[in-house]
Scaffold this active site. Sequence first.
Site, short mmCIF file in Angstrom:
data_model
loop_
_atom_site.label_atom_id
_atom_site.label_comp_id
_atom_site.label_asym_id
_atom_site.label_seq_id
_atom_site.Cartn_x
_atom_site.Cartn_y
_atom_site.Cartn_z
N GLY A 32 0.81 -1.19 -0.03
CA GLY A 32 0.17 0.02 0.02
C GLY A 32 0.81 1.32 -0.13
O GLY A 32 0.71 2.15 -0.77
N HIS A 33 1.90 1.09 1.03
CA HIS A 33 2.89 2.46 1.16
C HIS A 33 3.51 2.71 -0.42
O HIS A 33 3.75 3.63 -0.91
CB HIS A 33 3.91 2.20 2.11
CG HIS A 33 3.23 2.22 3.43
ND1 HIS A 33 3.38 1.23 4.27
CD2 HIS A 33 2.83 2.93 4.05
CE1 HIS A 33 2.82 1.48 5.77
NE2 HIS A 33 2.30 2.67 5.51
N SER A 182 -0.39 -1.88 8.13
CA SER A 182 0.50 -2.36 9.11
C SER A 182 0.18 -3.11 10.24
O SER A 182 0.80 -3.92 10.89
CB SER A 182 1.13 -1.18 9.55
OG SER A 182 1.80 -0.23 8.67
P1 AMP Z 1 0.43 4.33 7.96
O1 AMP Z 1 1.80 3.90 7.82
O2 AMP Z 1 -0.44 3.37 8.21
O3 AMP Z 1 0.23 5.68 8.58
O4 AMP Z 1 -0.18 4.86 6.34
C1 AMP Z 1 0.60 5.59 5.59
C2 AMP Z 1 -0.27 6.21 4.39
O5 AMP Z 1 -0.19 4.83 3.59
C3 AMP Z 1 -1.40 6.69 4.69
O6 AMP Z 1 -1.71 7.79 3.68
C4 AMP Z 1 -2.48 5.50 4.28
O7 AMP Z 1 -3.80 5.88 3.96
C5 AMP Z 1 -1.79 4.62 3.34
N1 AMP Z 1 -2.21 3.36 3.00
C6 AMP Z 1 -1.96 2.41 4.25
N2 AMP Z 1 -2.50 1.46 3.79
C7 AMP Z 1 -2.70 1.36 2.50
C8 AMP Z 1 -3.18 0.60 1.47
N3 AMP Z 1 -3.63 -0.69 1.64
N4 AMP Z 1 -3.51 1.09 0.15
C9 AMP Z 1 -3.03 2.19 -0.27
N5 AMP Z 1 -2.61 3.12 0.76
C10 AMP Z 1 -2.55 2.85 2.12
#
Ligand code: AMP
Length: 271
Positions: A32-33, A182
């Site tokens: 996703g990241h 995560s």
């Molecule tokens: P986090 O590390 O969970 O704070 O996420 C960092 C960024 O990655 C945020 O903008 C989330 O929305 C995005 N993100 C998390 N999971 C996904 C996913 N499965 N697909 C796309 N973007 C994601």
Amino acid sequence: MKILLNKTSLTESLRHFNDIGFVPTMGSIHKGHLSLISKSSQMCNKTIVSIFVNPKQFNNKKDFKTYPKNIKKDLKALNQSKMVDFVYIPKFKDIFKNYKKPKIKLNEKDKILCAKYRKGHFEGVLDVMDRLTDIVRPAKIFMGSKDFQQLILVKKYLKKKYDANVVGCKTIRTKNKLALSSRNYLLSKGNLILASKIIRKLINVKKNIKNKKNKNKYLLTVKDNFQKQFKIKIEYLELRDINNLKLSNVINTSRIFVAYYLDGVRLIDNL
Ligand code: AMP
């Protein structure tokens, strides 16, 4: 890929560039990241990723302590992607010390979905996004639609203060439809399978909802059934408008938003 450990080295390294794409993360890098990073590297000259688990956005100490962290693995994944120019890994004081800002307050109408159940969460998110944007000064910021309410609130908040454009990116899922997160690293194999099953069932609910007169009333019965059937605690299961996040009965301009606990791990998604 250059690793930047503080604001001074970041400012020094970025000062020659003016088309910077920024991907803020809390680490435990997954596909996703990487999809956000890929978007950034297509749309911007340079891409910077930050890894910072922001304590201010955790409304629960245990959740902060157990949040998955693996910086070595993250750096390897980012380096191997060959799409990242800079990684910013700040310490808490690099972001928060010597820099006082007025306290952020959410509007009453925004205290819905996660804001209702995680007191102070979005105030913490907006605060850190404000500080990071001020430090990085990006042209574009790439964020995921998986955290839809976060995307909308950050977009609205940063628009008032910065030129940076927030670009919303689609949710990346496993082949079994579970959104990558995560927090999935905290789930057992069995619970990962169960989480995928729940999402697939919700995809069916979304198909069936077309024929229901009062869609949110129907979702309340689905919520009850799911809680019993899967032995999970669902915080919300609601159909809301994608533009203003108001409760909605119109399927075309809305998404189903869900937050639930599986074995103590809080998962969110929207479909
Ligand atoms: P986090 O590390 O969970 O704070 O996420 C960092 C960024 O990655 C945020 O903008 C989330 O929305 C995005 N993100 C998390 N999971 C996904 C996913 N499965 N697909 C796309 N973007 C994601």
